[in-house]
Design a protein around this motif. Sequence first.
Motif, PDB file in Angstrom:
ATOM      1  N   GLN A  26       0.790  -1.234   0.000  1.00  0.00           N
ATOM      2  CA  GLN A  26       0.000   0.000   0.000  1.00  0.00           C
ATOM      3  C   GLN A  26       0.826   1.291   0.000  1.00  0.00           C
ATOM      4  OE1 GLN A  26      -3.482   0.605   2.355  1.00  0.00           O
ATOM      5  NE2 GLN A  26      -4.060  -1.540   2.423  1.00  0.00           N
ATOM      6  N   TRP A 158      -0.638  12.522  16.167  1.00  0.00           N
ATOM      7  CA  TRP A 158      -1.670  11.497  16.318  1.00  0.00           C
ATOM      8  C   TRP A 158      -2.908  12.163  16.892  1.00  0.00           C
ATOM      9  CZ3 TRP A 158      -2.760   8.295  21.168  1.00  0.00           C
ATOM     10  CH2 TRP A 158      -3.571   7.187  20.879  1.00  0.00           C
ATOM     11  N   ARG A 164      -9.267   6.248  12.327  1.00  0.00           N
ATOM     12  CA  ARG A 164     -10.095   5.517  11.370  1.00  0.00           C
ATOM     13  C   ARG A 164     -10.510   4.172  11.957  1.00  0.00           C
ATOM     14  NH1 ARG A 164      -6.639   6.551   5.796  1.00  0.00           N
ATOM     15  NH2 ARG A 164      -6.854   8.818   5.856  1.00  0.00           N
ATOM     16  N   ASN A 172      -6.871   0.586   5.640  1.00  0.00           N
ATOM     17  CA  ASN A 172      -6.984   1.758   4.787  1.00  0.00           C
ATOM     18  C   ASN A 172      -5.770   2.660   4.977  1.00  0.00           C
ATOM     19  OD1 ASN A 172      -7.662   4.127   3.516  1.00  0.00           O
ATOM     20  ND2 ASN A 172      -9.430   4.579   4.811  1.00  0.00           N
ATOM     21  N   GLY A 173      -4.838   2.597   4.031  1.00  0.00           N
ATOM     22  CA  GLY A 173      -3.629   3.406   4.106  1.00  0.00           C
ATOM     23  C   GLY A 173      -3.673   4.608   3.169  1.00  0.00           C
ATOM     24  N   LYS A 174      -4.893   5.037   2.770  1.00  0.00           N
ATOM     25  CA  LYS A 174      -4.977   6.188   1.853  1.00  0.00           C
ATOM     26  C   LYS A 174      -4.679   7.481   2.606  1.00  0.00           C
ATOM     27  CE  LYS A 174      -7.675   6.450  -1.626  1.00  0.00           C
ATOM     28  NZ  LYS A 174      -8.794   6.483  -2.589  1.00  0.00           N
ATOM     29  N   LYS A 175      -3.966   8.368   1.945  1.00  0.00           N
ATOM     30  CA  LYS A 175      -3.580   9.604   2.622  1.00  0.00           C
ATOM     31  C   LYS A 175      -3.330  10.713   1.617  1.00  0.00           C
ATOM     32  CE  LYS A 175       1.153   8.081   2.424  1.00  0.00           C
ATOM     33  NZ  LYS A 175       0.804   7.543   1.118  1.00  0.00           N
ATOM     34  N   LYS A 176      -3.254  11.938   2.131  1.00  0.00           N
ATOM     35  CA  LYS A 176      -2.930  13.078   1.272  1.00  0.00           C
ATOM     36  C   LYS A 176      -1.416  13.233   1.214  1.00  0.00           C
ATOM     37  CE  LYS A 176      -7.215  15.388   2.295  1.00  0.00           C
ATOM     38  NZ  LYS A 176      -7.881  16.087   3.389  1.00  0.00           N
TER      39      LYS A 176
END
Lengths: 301, 422
Positions: A26, A158, A164, A172-176
């Motif tokens: 990911q 943190w 999440r 879920n490792g989605k990030k900006k």
Amino acid sequence: MHYYNLTHLKELESEAIFILREVAAQFEKPIMLFSGGKDSIIMFHLARKAFHPGKIPFPLMHVDTGHNFPETIKFRDKLIQETGESLIIKYVQDSINSGTAFEETGKNPSRNGLQTVTLLEGLEEGKYDCAMGGARRDEEKARAKERFFSHRDEFGQWDPKNQRPELWNLFNGKKKIGEHFRVFPISNWTEMDVWQYILYEKIKLPSLYFSHKREVVNRNGVLLGKCDYINLKDDEKWEEMTIRCRTIGDMTCTGVTESKAINVEEIIEEVAATRITERGGRIDDKRSEAAMEDRKKEGYF
Amino acid sequence: MNNDNKGYLNMELLRFTTAGSVDDGKSTLIGRLLYDSKAIFEDQMELLEETSKQKGEEGINLALLTDGLRSEREQGITIDVAYRYFATPKRKFIIADTPGHIQYTRNMVTGASTANLALLLIDARHGVIEQTKRHAFIASLLQIPHIAVCINKMDLTDYSKEAFDKIKSDFEAFASKLEIKDVHFIPISALNGDNVVNRSENMNWYEGSTLMHLLENIHIGSDHNHVDCRFPVQFVIRPQSSKYPDYRGYAGRIEGGVFKPGDEVTILPSGFKSKIKSIDTFDGEAKEAFSPMSVCMRLTDDIDISRGDMIVRENNKPTIGQDIEVMICWMNEKKIIPNAKYTIRHTSKSARCIIKEVKYKIDINTLHRMEDKEIGLNDIGRISIRTTKPLFFDSYTRNRNTGSIILVDEATNETTAAGMII
């Protein structure tokens, strides 16, 4: 009938390997934090298992405070040499020299908090988008609420109230851009699991974990090993005792325990009988009830 | 002591979830399980005593042990899922401790998603209340294989068999409307320790096991699906080293069935067929692999396979499709937007999907379908979605691993819903 079931150690191992592979899949540029302590040695072992027969697809990073036990450093260098994996070392001293970190003063100065500065600088410099650590949920109560995949904003902070949700084995490792993750593959392991796994897998450890003679000072009930960075108060003195380390951190803040355990079997017996938590000997956690939570919010792992 | 050292080689792992409110004795029960199994240490006890005293409380407040975050301690409530650990010589236990109030449904769902067992607490004086029903519904929705209903505070009803029987039949009447397979009822007093670890001398009429005995012995070997072969490819291992110049292994976790070297397999979505050449682990080749093992598989043919593909058996394929019916639990402040697009994650696959229709929302206290179709935080409802590419899935009741999804908000990247495929 054939019984399809794993032992608890095999199930924990499988879970950790799954997380390690998920990180490699990911994230673009992950890194594994390595301190030379038993938890990071286990992580390293699990990472080798996860990607066998290939090499570990990410480097290790050690944030070196300069206050490590010499045994730790020797062990670290030998391990890297033997396995041929890659290690990046970041020095807290460099952050102090460049003026981004400030040395504590007083009778009990520690560089523990300064690690966060050097760690964040190291992550930013290398553009790493995920740092894996060997933290466990049983260590400390702020960590009991930590996710496997822990999102951090662009300052590495943190936000415990806005984590999440994590369900099943869907991560879920989605990030900006600019944000990153901390990932903790051995979250569900306890101190006992770690020792049983070390025994089961015959994993080598620094000699500090086993009973030896050392000069120590008793400071507020915590035994600290002799080193150049500890200044004795007037009523304190060095005494030789038979001790071992339960955790390994900086020499300035890692309390040692009196012990005669010379091998892993004996340590397991000792852990089973002990009535004090592993981090009970860590001065850095004793600063306040929420000491760990506060450090984590700032970007400590 | 020597036996203890070897015993760990046969220990199993049981994950259970508890949900409860401030007054039903959940913290006391967890505290007792932890304390009696020596998982609370002296320095933690000292800290608890000190904090309890500071707050002017009588005795030790075990709830402080599970409230990990400063804001939780300040407000005196548990907000998030807290994980606790203890072990007996037979098993290691992971407790996902969640708050029981309706506004924390998402936390209950999170804790339930990986649990083998749900521990439901009922106050013997109050019987089956709305909260009990809500917890039972979530346990059924998430298909937790076993449920232990602990009827607590029996000491306050004079250890009455009648009180216990009444609650048991009330619960069974309600549970008949749910998909609950394996339920156990235990009369306990968490405060006095009756039937928690030790058998109660106050309830000779009860012939079942203690809570600890149940937790230690309940059969969990069948909780995983060992029938339908499912191997989602997670990562491709290609060392390209001098020692392994042509090695190409497919790493992942077995999510169903049993695989053996020599098995004929089909790869989805391509439909190509091949054979398993070997199942590799760091410790050597394995003779078989089953859920939840993490392994690396090699095939006899050179086929282009990547993350998100699935290795299955030709005669037992999952459903392959883009139109999917899902029960969801909404987890975000931002409400569901019909016709909007979300990222969907399912096994090792990631795709996009569109919310085609919200079919209905469920009143989780009465189980009635509601007219109101607006799904927001903590709501549970049925939706239909269409994905950009085919997913390979089973119904959630058949396989929790290949029947679950999450939805991710494309603007914030937050996990916004958890779904169970119907």
